[in-house]
Design a protein around this motif. Structure first.
Motif, PDB file in Angstrom:
ATOM      1  N   ARG A  84       2.733   2.406   0.576  1.00  0.00           N
ATOM      2  CA  ARG A  84       3.374   1.192   1.072  1.00  0.00           C
ATOM      3  C   ARG A  84       4.858   1.419   1.361  1.00  0.00           C
TER       4      ARG A  84
ATOM      5  N   PRO B 111       2.878  -5.054   4.175  1.00  0.00           N
ATOM      6  CA  PRO B 111       3.289  -5.955   3.082  1.00  0.00           C
ATOM      7  C   PRO B 111       4.498  -6.799   3.503  1.00  0.00           C
TER       8      PRO B 111
ATOM      9  N   ARG C 202      -1.867  -5.657   2.145  1.00  0.00           N
ATOM     10  CA  ARG C 202      -1.041  -5.341   0.967  1.00  0.00           C
ATOM     11  C   ARG C 202      -0.322  -4.003   1.059  1.00  0.00           C
TER      12      ARG C 202
ATOM     13  N   CYS D 113      -6.186  -6.460  -6.408  1.00  0.00           N
ATOM     14  CA  CYS D 113      -5.071  -7.322  -5.974  1.00  0.00           C
ATOM     15  C   CYS D 113      -4.714  -8.275  -7.128  1.00  0.00           C
TER      16      CYS D 113
ATOM     17  N   ASN E  24      -4.647 -15.983  -1.132  1.00  0.00           N
ATOM     18  CA  ASN E  24      -4.645 -14.521  -1.217  1.00  0.00           C
ATOM     19  C   ASN E  24      -5.988 -13.851  -1.506  1.00  0.00           C
TER      20      ASN E  24
ATOM     21  N   ARG F 229      -8.250  -6.141   1.752  1.00  0.00           N
ATOM     22  CA  ARG F 229      -6.824  -6.491   1.854  1.00  0.00           C
ATOM     23  C   ARG F 229      -5.936  -5.244   1.897  1.00  0.00           C
TER      24      ARG F 229
END
Ligand code: SF4
Length: 425
Positions: A138, A165, A161, A22, A39, A157
């Motif tokens: 994504r 997202p 993510r 990330c 985050n 995550r």
């Protein structure tokens, strides 16, 4: 965006502590410590914020100057006939240096997680496969099947993510997306909290996942199956899933080779990748492997571009010699074929030194737990905290530049290994 070492606040910080890498963390520097402000997952907070104990290099458990530890390491490797350069929890420069040392010492190089990596690599080498990237999942996937992994447990995550997202490249209808879980003890809670259709959960043992995909493949080609149930999964459920596979616009099957931890798991990976190839005749389908933490993906890529092979390479004959069986570090240890171990762990993985008396050299971040006493211990800085660097993400297509956030009295892995290589005469 403030990024120099005098600053108290760092933005867009890449996190090297799992292979998602990330790159959006916000971290503050408070005197001698770091604080993850935004985050970071629990793992990132633990690793970025932990206090590194004050330690010094040692030889036979006695503190010594760094130069002496470097000279002693070179001597041990010089005396050895078959050394293992292992662990390899490091960044691109650390790996480059490790390969140079391996060549100089005529040693074997192998990453600590290569058992898991070879569940994929065996299939890639023998059959090839169709894979995708995190960005494609994504932005485009409308059917996502988790095979033996929930992604969430080891890649904290992933949902935040990739599945949910805040923005994506193209507008996808998240409400229409279908998530499916196949396997044992998978945490589907994040899927339940995500927009999309109600997740489908198909319960079976991890070592039955290959059979489940074999049946899905057979149903896809139109064969009749005479088996009413596999694990807790009814044939009628698999027939419904087959329809979803055919209707998907962009389907993805995700697995984590490290979580398929049973004999011949590479056959499960092969079964998954073969149905993916077949489904591409009628729609778009791809695989995705979640793995390569502790520098695993970085090690595989650097070893491949420098030696032509992914890992388990010996330089004993003066050139890169690959054998996935003979040069497995784990196997070499178990069969007592090693006379020196050189182990690198700068990202936090604990170290278990073998009981039997093999000379050992350990390069590790100060906080790394070591079970056993190495002959030579050299503390090193952490890439992405104490020095800049570069690491490669789990999908193998993106590398990230790591930042330096905090000074350290310890050199980085590449620096130490290069000095050992120079001292090796
Ligand atoms: S999910 Fe992985 S890369 Fe992302 S912040 Fe957590 S440990 Fe770091």
């Amino acid at each position: 965006m403030t990024q120099d070492t005098n600053s108290k606040r760092f933005e867009e910080v890449p996190c090297p502590f799992c292979s998602l890498l990330c790159d959006d963390l916000v971290i503050s520097q408070l005197k001698d410590s770091l604080k993850v402000k935004q985050n970071g997952c629990k793992l990132a907070k633990t690793r970025f914020e932990e206090n590194q104990p004050r330690v010094s290099p040692t030889i036979a458990d006695k503190a010594c100057p760094l130069e002496d530890a470097i000279m002693e390491s070179a001597k041990i490797l010089k005396r050895s006939n078959q050394a293992l350069i292992g662990g390899l929890g490091t960044d691109v420069n650390g790996m480059r240096a490790a390969l140079r040392l391996t060549e100089k010492a005529g040693a074997v190089i192998d990453h600590m997680h290569s058992n898991a990596a070879f569940r994929n690599l065996d299939v890639l080498q023998n059959h090839g496969y169709v894979m995708t990237t995190l960005a494609e999942i994504r932005n485009r996937a409308d059917l996502i099947i988790f095979a033996g992994t929930d992604a969430n447990t080891n890649f904290p995550r992933f949902f935040e993510r990739i599945i949910n997202p805040s923005h994506s490249l193209v507008k996808i209808n998240k409400k229409e997306r279908q998530l499916v879980y196949i396997g044992d003890k998978l945490d589907s809670l994040p899927a339940g909290k995500s927009p999309g259709k109600r997740p489908i959960k198909l319960q079976c043992r991890q070592d039955q996942i290959g059979e489940v995909f074999s049946i899905l493949h057979a149903l896809s080609v139109g064969l009749e199956i005479d088996k009413p149930i596999i694990g807790n999964i009814k044939l009628s459920q698999l027939k419904k899933l087959t329809e979803l596979l055919h209707k998907a616009s962009y389907g993805v099957i995700i697995w984590a080779p490290g979580e398929l931890d049973f004999p011949y798991a590479e056959l499960t990976v092969q079964t998954i990748t073969e149905i993916i190839k077949y489904l591409n005749r009628m729609t778009r389908f791809a695989g995705f492997s979640l793995g390569g933490s502790e520098g695993g993906m970085t090690a595989t890529q650097v070893t491949a571009w420098q030696s032509g092979y992914p890992s388990r390479v010996s330089y004993a004959r003066g050139f890169p010699d690959f054998d996935a069986y003979r040069f497995s570090g784990k196997r070499l240890l178990e069969t007592n074929e090693l006379d020196a171990i050189f182990w690198v762990s700068s990202l936090g993985a604990p170290i278990d030194l073998p009981d039997r008396r093999i000379p050992s050299i350990v390069l590790a971040a100060p906080s790394v737990k070591i079970n056993g006493k190495p002959d030579v211990y050299i503390p090193v800085g952490i890439p992405g905290i104490n020095h800049t660097g570069q690491m490669i993400r789990t999908d193998g297509v993106v590398s990230f530049k790591l930042k330096k956030l905090q000074n350290s009295e310890h050199p980085g892995v590449a620096d130490v290994i290069n000095r050992i290589t120079q001292a090796y005469r």
